[in-house]
Design an enzyme around this catalytic site. Structure first.
Site, PDB file in Angstrom:
ATOM      1  N   SER A 181       0.783  -1.230   0.000  1.00 50.45           N
ATOM      2  CA  SER A 181       0.000   0.000   0.000  1.00 50.45           C
ATOM      3  C   SER A 181       0.816   1.282   0.000  1.00 50.45           C
ATOM      4  O   SER A 181       0.314   2.338  -0.356  1.00 50.45           O
ATOM      5  CB  SER A 181      -0.951   0.002   1.193  1.00 50.45           C
ATOM      6  OG  SER A 181      -0.226  -0.172   2.389  1.00 50.45           O
ATOM      7  N   HIS A 209      -5.594  -3.553  -2.277  1.00 51.46           N
ATOM      8  CA  HIS A 209      -5.260  -2.604  -3.348  1.00 51.46           C
ATOM      9  C   HIS A 209      -5.162  -3.279  -4.716  1.00 51.46           C
ATOM     10  O   HIS A 209      -4.765  -2.635  -5.693  1.00 51.46           O
ATOM     11  CB  HIS A 209      -3.942  -1.883  -3.009  1.00 51.46           C
ATOM     12  CG  HIS A 209      -4.048  -1.062  -1.766  1.00 51.46           C
ATOM     13  ND1 HIS A 209      -4.512   0.243  -1.753  1.00 51.46           N
ATOM     14  CD2 HIS A 209      -3.786  -1.380  -0.472  1.00 51.46           C
ATOM     15  CE1 HIS A 209      -4.511   0.697  -0.511  1.00 51.46           C
ATOM     16  NE2 HIS A 209      -4.077  -0.271   0.290  1.00 51.46           N
ATOM     17  N   LYS A 240     -11.745   0.538  -0.967  1.00 56.22           N
ATOM     18  CA  LYS A 240     -10.767   1.207  -1.827  1.00 56.22           C
ATOM     19  C   LYS A 240     -11.337   1.317  -3.241  1.00 56.22           C
ATOM     20  O   LYS A 240     -12.221   2.126  -3.446  1.00 56.22           O
ATOM     21  CB  LYS A 240      -9.434   0.490  -1.698  1.00 56.22           C
ATOM     22  CG  LYS A 240      -8.999   0.587  -0.216  1.00 56.22           C
ATOM     23  CD  LYS A 240      -7.729  -0.001   0.141  1.00 56.22           C
ATOM     24  CE  LYS A 240      -7.375   0.344   1.579  1.00 56.22           C
ATOM     25  NZ  LYS A 240      -8.310  -0.189   2.600  1.00 56.22           N
TER      26      LYS A 240
HETATM   27  C1  LIG Z   1      -3.364  -3.615   2.559  1.00 57.70           C
HETATM   28  C2  LIG Z   1      -4.441  -3.126   3.463  1.00 57.70           C
HETATM   29  N1  LIG Z   1      -5.114  -4.023   4.205  1.00 57.70           N
HETATM   30  C3  LIG Z   1      -6.099  -3.652   5.046  1.00 57.70           C
HETATM   31  C4  LIG Z   1      -6.453  -2.333   5.183  1.00 57.70           C
HETATM   32  C5  LIG Z   1      -7.542  -1.955   6.134  1.00 57.70           C
HETATM   33  O1  LIG Z   1      -8.725  -1.804   5.425  1.00 57.70           O
HETATM   34  P1  LIG Z   1      -9.907  -0.901   5.995  1.00 57.70           P
HETATM   35  O2  LIG Z   1      -9.548   0.503   5.679  1.00 57.70           O
HETATM   36  O3  LIG Z   1     -11.124  -1.394   5.282  1.00 57.70           O
HETATM   37  O4  LIG Z   1      -9.955  -1.156   7.464  1.00 57.70           O
HETATM   38  C6  LIG Z   1      -5.806  -1.370   4.413  1.00 57.70           C
HETATM   39  C7  LIG Z   1      -6.238   0.044   4.523  1.00 57.70           C
HETATM   40  O5  LIG Z   1      -5.581   0.973   4.584  1.00 57.70           O
HETATM   41  C8  LIG Z   1      -4.760  -1.766   3.552  1.00 57.70           C
HETATM   42  O6  LIG Z   1      -4.073  -0.869   2.843  1.00 57.70           O
END
Ligand SMILES: Cc1ncc(COP(=O)(O)O)c(C=O)c1O
Length: 385
Positions: A181, A209, A240
């Site tokens: 990310s 992502h 996202k």
């Molecule tokens: C790779 C990844 N996993 C999980 C999450 C968490 O997701 P959520 O924003 O739905 O809690 C994010 C969010 O920033 C992320 O980038």
């Protein structure tokens, strides 16, 4: 005052985080998630995860409005207590279809998913092998599980193989982001899958992502042409590219039944409200039938990367719409973000501990225009001088 000293220390190091509020009133800002109103200033948003621009899409808004009318605002209780709605059921069927699995389960957020599913899958005596740059929610999920976690070097399959051979565990589970990310690079899934197969390990991927972005929108397994085997667990988010909120896990029917019975964030938390679920469902159905926004996203991504190269900005290691731009130390990065802000671009500085090296994390979406991308490049050229 408790915590004043700790807070002062964070602030002195240039690391204090603050919340800024986007204005949701007025017609213009709401028209596109790529254009926002912040502190009375109209800005082009180059830091959002809304890669397809779906967060303001009329189809999602209509779906949410319909479900709001039909089911109201609240989730009422956990799914196991209050039951889900037909929207939840339809969403899970749609995700299983999109991901090529037997079944799927909706969860309340990506953070909840990783902190609930990883401890449910990795039990006492098991071994987790986790990429060094995995998302914080994976790190926390590993911490919460009663199994041992060993970190392998970022995207280093040779190191992973070495650990698979040398470390013991009743069950071995490899956990990785698909698209990282903060760097926008992609996990080498074909090699990881081969290593899992050879060592009889399970694979848990976080496709937050990748979904909506890679593989024509179907995600990273599809991007690589990997068959969704029963020992692969695909987690991802609706928050996202899908423009909504919440998360999913897609896997075999047996694993989903196990997670319904052991995922604490599923069992002990109120269900997602129907309007949110209906918006997610509309997004998945849109991705399934129409690739136009995905194509536009990649046109924009490739255009931005080309323009950045022309002005001498290195976009490595990015392979996706997430492009880190390294400006310098914390102070320089903060100053660069402020300069961009003053000129109408929103791309805040990302600092430790979120990332080891400060950066502007630029994300481009299908909703950006060529002119907006050009403006970003012109301003980046100035701030990089
Ligand atoms: C790779 C990844 N996993 C999980 C999450 C968490 O997701 P959520 O924003 O739905 O809690 C994010 C969010 O920033 C992320 O980038």
């Amino acid at each position: 005052m408790p915590y004043r000293k700790e807070l002062a220390d964070v602030a002195n190091r240039g690391l204090e985080r603050i919340i800024r509020d986007r204005s949701c009133t007025g017609a213009a800002p709401a028209a596109s998630s790529a254009r926002i109103m912040l502190e009375n200033k109209q800005l082009v948003h180059f830091s959002s995860n809304d890669y397809l621009g779906l967060a303001n899409h009329p189809l999602l808004k209509d779906a949410a409005a319909g479900a709001l009318e039909a089911c109201g605002t609240g989730g009422m209780a956990s799914r196991l207590m209050a039951g889900g709605t037909t929207y939840h059921h339809a969403l899970e069927e749609a995700i299983a279809r999109l991901k090529g699995t037997e079944a799927a389960l909706a969860l309340n957020s990506g953070y909840t998913a990783n902190t609930s599913l990883i401890p449910a899958l990795a039990r006492e005596g098991d071994l987790i092998l986790s990429d060094a740059l995995n998302h914080a929610s994976i790190v926390d999920g590993c911490r919460l599980s009663r199994s041992r976690t060993v970190i392998y070097r970022h995207r280093d399959v040779a190191h992973l193989r070495q650990l698979l051979a040398s470390e013991s565990g009743t069950r071995k589970i490899i956990v990785t982001d698909t698209v990282f990310s903060m760097d926008g690079d992609i996990a080498p899934l074909p090699d990881i899958v081969t290593a899992c197969r050879e060592h009889g390990a399970l694979l848990y991927i976080d496709d937050a992502h990748g979904t909506g972005v890679l593989g024509g929108g179907r995600g990273t397994l599809h991007h690589f042409g990997i068959t969704p085997e029963p020992w692969i667990i695909q987690m991802g988010t609706f928050s996202k590219a899908l423009g909504s909120f919440g998360a999913y896990v897609a896997a075999s029917r047996t694993i989903i039944r196990w997670l319904i019975n052991s995922g604490r964030g599923f069992i002990f938390s109120t269900a997602l409200p129907a309007p949110v679920v209906a918006a997610s469902l509309a997004a998945v159905e849109l991705i399934e039938r129409d690739s136009a926004l995905n194509k536009k996203l990649w046109e924009n991504r490739n255009y931005l990367a080309d323009e950045l190269h022309k002005i001498g900005i290195d976009t490595a290691p990015s392979e996706t719409p997430i492009i880190p731009v390294m400006v310098g130390d914390i102070e320089t990065t903060l100053a660069a973000a402020q300069k961009l802000f003053d000129q109408g671009i929103y791309a805040p500085a990302i600092r430790p501990p979120t990332v080891p090296t400060p950066r502007l994390r630029i994300t481009v979406s299908a909703a950006h225009t060529r002119e907006e991308i050009e403006l970003l490049c012109t301003l980046l050229k100035e701030v990089m001088k």
